[in-house]
Design a protein around this motif. Structure first.
Motif, short mmCIF file in Angstrom:
data_model
loop_
_atom_site.label_atom_id
_atom_site.label_comp_id
_atom_site.label_asym_id
_atom_site.label_seq_id
_atom_site.Cartn_x
_atom_site.Cartn_y
_atom_site.Cartn_z
N ALA A 13 0.77 -1.10 -0.11
CA ALA A 13 -0.01 0.01 0.02
C ALA A 13 0.83 1.28 0.04
O ALA A 13 0.34 2.28 -0.64
N LYS A 14 2.08 1.27 0.78
CA LYS A 14 2.86 2.16 0.81
C LYS A 14 3.59 2.52 -0.64
O LYS A 14 3.93 3.65 -0.99
N VAL A 15 3.94 1.46 -1.21
CA VAL A 15 4.64 1.55 -2.66
C VAL A 15 3.44 2.27 -3.49
O VAL A 15 4.14 3.07 -4.09
N ILE A 16 2.28 1.75 -3.52
CA ILE A 16 1.51 2.23 -4.53
C ILE A 16 1.22 3.92 -3.85
O ILE A 16 1.05 4.74 -4.95
N ASN A 17 1.03 4.20 -2.93
CA ASN A 17 0.85 5.55 -2.59
C ASN A 17 1.97 6.22 -2.87
O ASN A 17 1.72 7.44 -3.40
N ASN A 18 3.05 5.91 -2.51
CA ASN A 18 4.46 6.71 -2.85
C ASN A 18 4.48 6.87 -4.54
O ASN A 18 4.93 7.99 -5.02
N LYS A 19 4.03 5.95 -5.25
CA LYS A 19 4.11 5.95 -6.66
C LYS A 19 3.11 7.06 -7.22
O LYS A 19 3.45 7.86 -7.81
N MET A 20 2.00 7.02 -6.53
CA MET A 20 1.02 8.12 -6.85
C MET A 20 1.47 9.60 -6.50
O MET A 20 1.31 10.42 -7.41
N LYS A 21 2.29 9.54 -5.27
CA LYS A 21 2.85 11.07 -5.00
C LYS A 21 3.86 11.26 -5.91
O LYS A 21 3.83 12.64 -6.40
N LEU A 22 4.63 10.41 -6.43
CA LEU A 22 5.69 10.88 -7.32
C LEU A 22 5.26 10.96 -8.71
O LEU A 22 5.57 12.06 -9.33
N ASP A 23 4.27 10.38 -9.08
CA ASP A 23 3.54 10.91 -10.38
C ASP A 23 3.10 12.27 -10.39
O ASP A 23 3.07 12.85 -11.27
N SER A 24 2.49 12.46 -9.25
CA SER A 24 1.83 13.88 -9.10
C SER A 24 3.10 14.93 -9.13
O SER A 24 2.90 16.04 -9.79
N ILE A 25 4.19 14.59 -8.60
CA ILE A 25 5.31 15.36 -8.67
C ILE A 25 5.79 15.58 -9.98
O ILE A 25 5.99 16.80 -10.81
#
Length: 120
Positions: A13-25
């Motif tokens: 879940a953390k992996v997916i959430n970090n991915k979404m945050k990096l995508d946003s950046i």
């Protein structure tokens, strides 16, 4: 082995959430340099790969031991432990790397996230 699996589901879940945050950046105008853009894109790919490796392991895992003897069962579990530990190692590495980049961009690294939207 199931304890590791359960822990990795939370880590996933953390992996997916970090991915979404990096995508946003990446999609924002916050990128500080071309090197950062490449680094973040690479991390997104690694986060995706880590998640796919977990999914592949889960789909391939077979705990139906009908027709196998005790030695075969033990050997199977040993080989599966190696596989799941490799998944765990990749989660740890990519999560640490993505946490570091998120901190640089003043985005809080992900904590444990509910698994509502992520299906395994």
């Amino acid at each position: 082995m199931l304890n590791i699996h359960d822990k990795l589901m939370i880590d996933g879940a953390k992996v997916i959430n970090n991915k979404m945050k990096l995508d946003s950046i990446l999609k924002s105008r916050q990128i500080k340099s071309v090197d950062d853009s490449v680094k973040i894109a690479d991390l997104v790919l690694k986060l995706n790969q880590a998640d796919e490796n977990m999914m592949d392991w889960m789909h391939a895992f077979n705990d139906d031991f009908k027709g196998r003897d005790e030695t075969e069962n033990l050997n199977y579990y040993k080989s599966e432990m190696v596989k799941i530990r490799n998944v765990e190692d990749s989660y740890i590495k990519v999560t640490r790397a993505s946490d570091s980049v998120l901190k640089i961009y003043n985005v809080a690294p992900s904590q444990i996230m509910e698994m509502k939207n992520h299906k395994h």
